[in-house]
Structure formats: structure tokens, C-alpha cells
Design a protein around this motif. Structure first.
Motif, PDB file in Angstrom:
ATOM      1  N   VAL A 182       0.834  -1.208   0.000  1.00 46.74           N
ATOM      2  CA  VAL A 182       0.000   0.000   0.000  1.00 46.74           C
ATOM      3  C   VAL A 182       0.868   1.257   0.000  1.00 46.74           C
ATOM      4  O   VAL A 182       0.665   2.181  -0.803  1.00 46.74           O
ATOM      5  N   LEU A 183       1.849   1.314   0.896  1.00 50.85           N
ATOM      6  CA  LEU A 183       2.687   2.512   0.987  1.00 50.85           C
ATOM      7  C   LEU A 183       3.490   2.737  -0.289  1.00 50.85           C
ATOM      8  O   LEU A 183       3.720   3.886  -0.688  1.00 50.85           O
ATOM      9  N   GLY A 184       3.934   1.657  -0.919  1.00 52.28           N
ATOM     10  CA  GLY A 184       4.707   1.810  -2.146  1.00 52.28           C
ATOM     11  C   GLY A 184       3.915   2.495  -3.246  1.00 52.28           C
ATOM     12  O   GLY A 184       4.435   3.378  -3.944  1.00 52.28           O
ATOM     13  N   GLN A 185       2.649   2.103  -3.402  1.00 57.02           N
ATOM     14  CA  GLN A 185       1.801   2.738  -4.412  1.00 57.02           C
ATOM     15  C   GLN A 185       1.596   4.218  -4.107  1.00 57.02           C
ATOM     16  O   GLN A 185       1.706   5.069  -4.993  1.00 57.02           O
ATOM     17  N   ALA A 226       1.436   9.509   2.650  1.00 59.64           N
ATOM     18  CA  ALA A 226       1.913   8.246   3.207  1.00 59.64           C
ATOM     19  C   ALA A 226       1.787   8.232   4.727  1.00 59.64           C
ATOM     20  O   ALA A 226       1.426   7.210   5.326  1.00 59.64           O
ATOM     21  N   VAL A 227       2.074   9.356   5.365  1.00 61.43           N
ATOM     22  CA  VAL A 227       1.955   9.436   6.820  1.00 61.43           C
ATOM     23  C   VAL A 227       0.492   9.278   7.241  1.00 61.43           C
ATOM     24  O   VAL A 227       0.191   8.698   8.295  1.00 61.43           O
ATOM     25  N   THR A 228      -0.419   9.772   6.410  1.00 58.94           N
ATOM     26  CA  THR A 228      -1.839   9.605   6.709  1.00 58.94           C
ATOM     27  C   THR A 228      -2.202   8.136   6.844  1.00 58.94           C
ATOM     28  O   THR A 228      -3.066   7.766   7.654  1.00 58.94           O
ATOM     29  N   LEU A 229      -1.558   7.287   6.062  1.00 66.22           N
ATOM     30  CA  LEU A 229      -1.841   5.854   6.112  1.00 66.22           C
ATOM     31  C   LEU A 229      -1.248   5.176   7.337  1.00 66.22           C
ATOM     32  O   LEU A 229      -1.555   4.004   7.587  1.00 66.22           O
ATOM     33  N   THR A 230      -0.394   5.873   8.074  1.00 66.42           N
ATOM     34  CA  THR A 230       0.235   5.250   9.230  1.00 66.42           C
ATOM     35  C   THR A 230      -0.801   4.821  10.252  1.00 66.42           C
ATOM     36  O   THR A 230      -0.678   3.764  10.880  1.00 66.42           O
TER      37      THR A 230
END
Length: 301
Positions: A182-185, A226-230
Motif C-alpha cells: 500500500v505505501l509503495g503505491q 503516506a503518513v496519513t496511512l500510518t
């Protein structure tokens, strides 16, 4: 103040949901406490009085919230010990696994994004296919495949246990690969958008190399989504740890939760829910502060 009230509301909702699960759970709590002993009316009444189960549900609920406010998570039905003591003893292995899995996912995602962002079509397609596969396969399936290949076939890593760094590699990969997908995308798309912005063109015109533009300017902008997905993958790691710890025979909160659910030890189950919610709240609060470090424009917002 608004953030504090939101955090308290989340913790209250988690505690209330856990208590509702206690009330709605099948079976009689007194029967679970009596076990195989003689369940005479006198014995049942004594057990109910000892554990406060003879009081009205509302009174029990308020007493439960009052204990939580004072840091008291209750007492285990099975082990006859304080739940806080039980969880504290298993917190270290779970923290070790989740941190290792998070680091694995972040490093792999950064590597994939930096190697494929702005590249030709085929490297990006291959990376996207790998990320989609990592996201689509559940952690327990990934863990089973890793065990079959690297433990049973090649013998490179131990099958179970938590003795040393080698025993941590496969569980961390099983938990970290979906995170990396997920983070890579998200990171690659963020980098590609950032590299098309006017500030990237200005940086190039000043003689900066493409690597310097990515490292000094584009990466910071790509990190915000990306930080939002943390927050999301914190929940994914805590939930996945239950399965992965069981699969690899590791100690930790996952094992404690599984044993508590199968044994009807509801105070432990409720405490795991509340502690998980508290971890999520703390990380979400830290992320709000991190946004302002990554993007200075948010400091005056």
C-alpha cells in the motif's frame, strides 16, 4: 482541546464496545468462573458477589469505567491475576514484532517508490503488480508460504518461537509486505506528482541532480499522504499480530487474545481492545504533530 476530547471519545467508545461484548457474549459468566466445580446456588451466588456480577449491569458498567480511569484493567478469570500484569508481560514481544514489521514495510515501500517513480513503463508495472499481490494476500497466507520455503525447505529460519533476530525475520515479513504494497503505491504516485510541480522545475534549473530533487524536495511532499496511512497500518499491524503470533508460535498480545477468546476470559479480551485503541489514539495524535514537521504550511493552520 478538540483533539483531546476526540481521543477521550475514541477510548470511551472502545471501552463501551468491549463491555457490550461482555454482556452479549454467549454463555453465563458465572458458569465460566465456576468451571468444572460444583455449581450449587450458594457457590454461584458467592462467585457472583466476589466478582461484582450480582449488581445491575449499569452499576457494573460505571464501576468498569471508574476502574479504567484509575488504570485498573480488571482481573483474569482464568489466571486469577491482574490483567494489566498479564498484558505488560506480553507487550514487549508484540511491540518488537510490530516495530520490525513497520520498519520492513516502510523500507521496502521507500525502495520501490524511489527505484520506479518516473521510470519507464515496465519497471512501474512490475512494481505495481508486486504491490497488488502483497496487498491482496492475507498475512497468514504469506506467513505460511514463508514458513514452507525458508523454514521447512531451506531451514534458514526457525519454525516457531521468539529466540533472537532470526525468529523475527519471517513474522516481520508476513506483517510488513502488505504494508509495503500500500505505501509503495502511495509514495510512487506522490513522488511522480511532486516531480511535475513548479518547485521541482525550479530546483532542476538551479543545477540540482534528479536524485537531489527527489531527496530534498519531492520526497517530503510525497510523505504527507503516506503518513496519513500510518494510522491505518497501525490497526492492520495490531490485528495481523494476532494471527501471525499464533502462526509462528510467538508470545505476545495476539497469543493472549486468542487464548482469552477461546477460554472465555472476557476481562483480558476487553483489556486488549482498550489497549489497542489507546495505542491507535496515541499514534494518531503523534501523526498530527508530524504533519507540521513534514509540511511547514500546516503550522499556521
Amino acid at each position: 482541546m478538540r483533539r483531546l476530547l476526540t481521543c477521550l471519545a475514541v477510548l470511551w467508545a472502545a471501552a463501551t464496545t468491549a463491555y457490550a461484548a461482555l454482556l452479549l457474549a454467549p454463555g453465563d459468566t458465572v458458569d465460566n468462573l465456576v468451571g468444572d466445580g460444583v455449581a450449587t446456588p450458594e457457590v454461584r451466588a458467592a462467585v457472583a458477589a466476589e466478582w461484582g456480577l450480582d449488581r445491575p449491569p449499569l452499576v457494573q458498567y460505571l464501576a468498569y469505567l471508574w476502574r479504567l480511569l484509575h488504570g485498573d484493567l480488571g482481573r483474569s478469570y482464568q489466571l486469577q491475576r491482574g490483567v494489566g500484569e498479564i498484558l505488560l508481560g506480553q507487550l514487549g514481544p508484540t511491540a518488537e514484532l510490530t516495530l520490525a514489521a513497520a520498519a520492513t514495510g516502510v523500507v521496502l515501500a521507500l525502495a520501490l517508490a524511489l527505484l520506479t517513480a518516473g521510470r519507464s513503463r515496465w519497471p512501474r508495472r512490475l512494481a505495481s503488480a508486486g504491490e497488488l499481490l502483497a496487498v491482496s494476500v492475507p498475512p497468514f497466507v504469506i506467513g505460511t508460504l514463508l514458513l514452507a520455503l525458508f523454514s521447512f525447505t531451506l531451514g534458514w529460519f526457525p519454525v516457531s518461537g521468539a529466540d533472537g533476530a532470526p525468529a523475527l525475520v519471517l513474522p516481520a515479513l508476513a506483517l510488513g509486505l502488505p504494508i509495503a504494497g500500500v505505501l509503495g503505491q502511495v509514495l510512487r504516485e506522490g513522488l511522480e506528482r511532486a516531480l511535475e510541480q513548479p518547485f521541482a522545475l525550479t530546483a532542476r534549473s538551479r543545477g540540482l541532480s534528479e536524485r537531489a530533487v527527489v531527496a530534498r524536495h519531492a520526497l517530503r511532499h510525497a510523505l504527507v499522504p503516506a503518513v496519513t496511512l500510518t494510522g491505518w497500518f497501525t490497526g492492520a499491524l495490531l490485528g495481523g499480530a494476532v494471527i501471525v503470533e499464533t502462526l509462528f508460535g510467538r508470545p505476545g498480545l495476539g497469543q493472549v487474545a486468542v487464548e482469552a477468546v477461546t477460554g472465555g476470559d472476557l476481562p483480558v479480551v476487553m483489556a486488549v481492545v482498550v489497549v489497542s485503541a489507546a495505542v491507535y489514539v496515541v499514534i494518531s495524535t503523534l501523526l498530527d504533530l508530524l504533519y507540521r514537521v513534514i509540511d511547514p504550511r500546516l503550522r499556521g493552520a
